[in-house]
Scaffold this motif. Structure first.
Motif, mmCIF file in Angstrom:
data_model
loop_
_atom_site.group_PDB
_atom_site.id
_atom_site.type_symbol
_atom_site.label_atom_id
_atom_site.label_comp_id
_atom_site.label_asym_id
_atom_site.label_seq_id
_atom_site.Cartn_x
_atom_site.Cartn_y
_atom_site.Cartn_z
ATOM 1 N N GLU A 74 17.724 -3.051 -3.673
ATOM 2 C CA GLU A 74 17.816 -4.439 -4.112
ATOM 3 C C GLU A 74 18.389 -4.545 -5.521
ATOM 4 O O GLU A 74 19.181 -5.451 -5.814
ATOM 5 C CB GLU A 74 16.448 -5.102 -4.021
ATOM 6 C CG GLU A 74 15.995 -5.297 -2.570
ATOM 7 C CD GLU A 74 14.614 -5.896 -2.445
ATOM 8 O OE1 GLU A 74 13.832 -5.818 -3.432
ATOM 9 O OE2 GLU A 74 14.296 -6.431 -1.368
ATOM 10 N N GLU A 82 21.812 -7.829 3.508
ATOM 11 C CA GLU A 82 21.219 -9.026 2.917
ATOM 12 C C GLU A 82 20.440 -9.866 3.914
ATOM 13 O O GLU A 82 19.550 -10.616 3.535
ATOM 14 C CB GLU A 82 22.322 -9.873 2.264
ATOM 15 C CG GLU A 82 22.959 -9.210 1.042
ATOM 16 C CD GLU A 82 23.979 -10.104 0.371
ATOM 17 O OE1 GLU A 82 24.197 -11.232 0.876
ATOM 18 O OE2 GLU A 82 24.556 -9.685 -0.641
ATOM 19 N N ARG A 87 19.525 -6.207 8.680
ATOM 20 C CA ARG A 87 18.443 -6.073 7.688
ATOM 21 C C ARG A 87 17.101 -5.848 8.397
ATOM 22 O O ARG A 87 16.314 -4.988 7.986
ATOM 23 C CB ARG A 87 18.355 -7.310 6.799
ATOM 24 C CG ARG A 87 17.242 -7.198 5.739
ATOM 25 C CD ARG A 87 17.148 -8.452 4.879
ATOM 26 N NE ARG A 87 16.058 -8.360 3.926
ATOM 27 C CZ ARG A 87 16.144 -7.839 2.703
ATOM 28 N NH1 ARG A 87 17.311 -7.360 2.278
ATOM 29 N NH2 ARG A 87 15.101 -7.789 1.906
#
Length: 212
Positions: A74, A82, A87
């Motif tokens: 991050e 993202e 993800r």
């Protein structure tokens, strides 16, 4: 300055690989778990749980390998999608390793090495380890990487345990081990990455200074 506290184990290998992939300068501080250095008061200030790895990164201090990789991903905007399914898959497979593959291989190895053998425990953890490897094989038969098309923290989380697990399974349970062509190819592909080679070389050196 970023400092990684680690030893040459699968859990210690994960953040070392991540840092090398990112190209982030860092200090590597050996915590020799064979000598019990993880219980030293100085290290307990970094990780009160007395386990490796741990990381200090500017004003942030973290322990647990999954938390470390998520923090770095991050912070640097790499290796963690993202949003969307990629993800979700990256996080799911990362936590699958933390809650499944790593502990099961570790418990199997522990009971296998005891002088007083406990067949029920050995069989329990071996059976679950083999089941998890078939789950991994199924994923890699359908996807180039665990999070989807791209290499992510999920691959870095699972790879050291899959690599080490296969080494021990080939030695101690080859007659029980199913064919795992996709898993073996994936392990070999990641093992050949330059960043992975650098991480393993640095960890080999702290475990055996004469190997450097």
């Amino acid at each position: 300055m970023t400092t990684l506290y680690a030893w040459n184990t699968p859990n210690g290998q994960k953040p070392a690989v991540m840092l090398e992939e990112l190209g982030v300068p860092y200090d590597l501080v050996p915590i020799n778990i064979e000598r019990g250095e993880q219980t030293d008061p100085a290290f307990l200030k970094v990780n009160p749980n007395a386990k490796i790895p741990a990381l200090t990164d500017a004003s942030v201090s973290l322990f647990e390998s999954g938390a470390i990789l998520m923090h770095l991903a991050e912070k640097h905007g790499r290796f963690l999608p993202e949003g969307g399914q990629s993800r979700a898959d990256t996080l799911a497979w990362s936590f699958w390793q933390v809650g499944g593959l790593g502990p099961m291989i570790g418990q199997w190895g522990h009971f296998l090495m005891l002088d007083e053998k406990l067949p029920t425990a050995i069989e329990r953890y071996l059976a679950e380890t083999l089941r998890l490897f078939t789950v991994l094989e199924g994923r890699l038969a359908a996807s180039a990487h665990l999070g989807g098309a791209d290499y992510t923290i999920a691959d870095m989380m699972v790879f050291p345990w899959a690599r080490g697990g296969l080494i021990y399974l080939d030695r101690a349970a080859a007659d029980r081990l199913p064919d795992l062509p996709h898993t073996r190819a994936w392990v070999a592909q990641i093992e050949a990455r330059p960043a992975v080679k650098r991480a393993f070389a640095k960890l080999d050196a702290i475990a055996d200074p004469h190997a450097a």
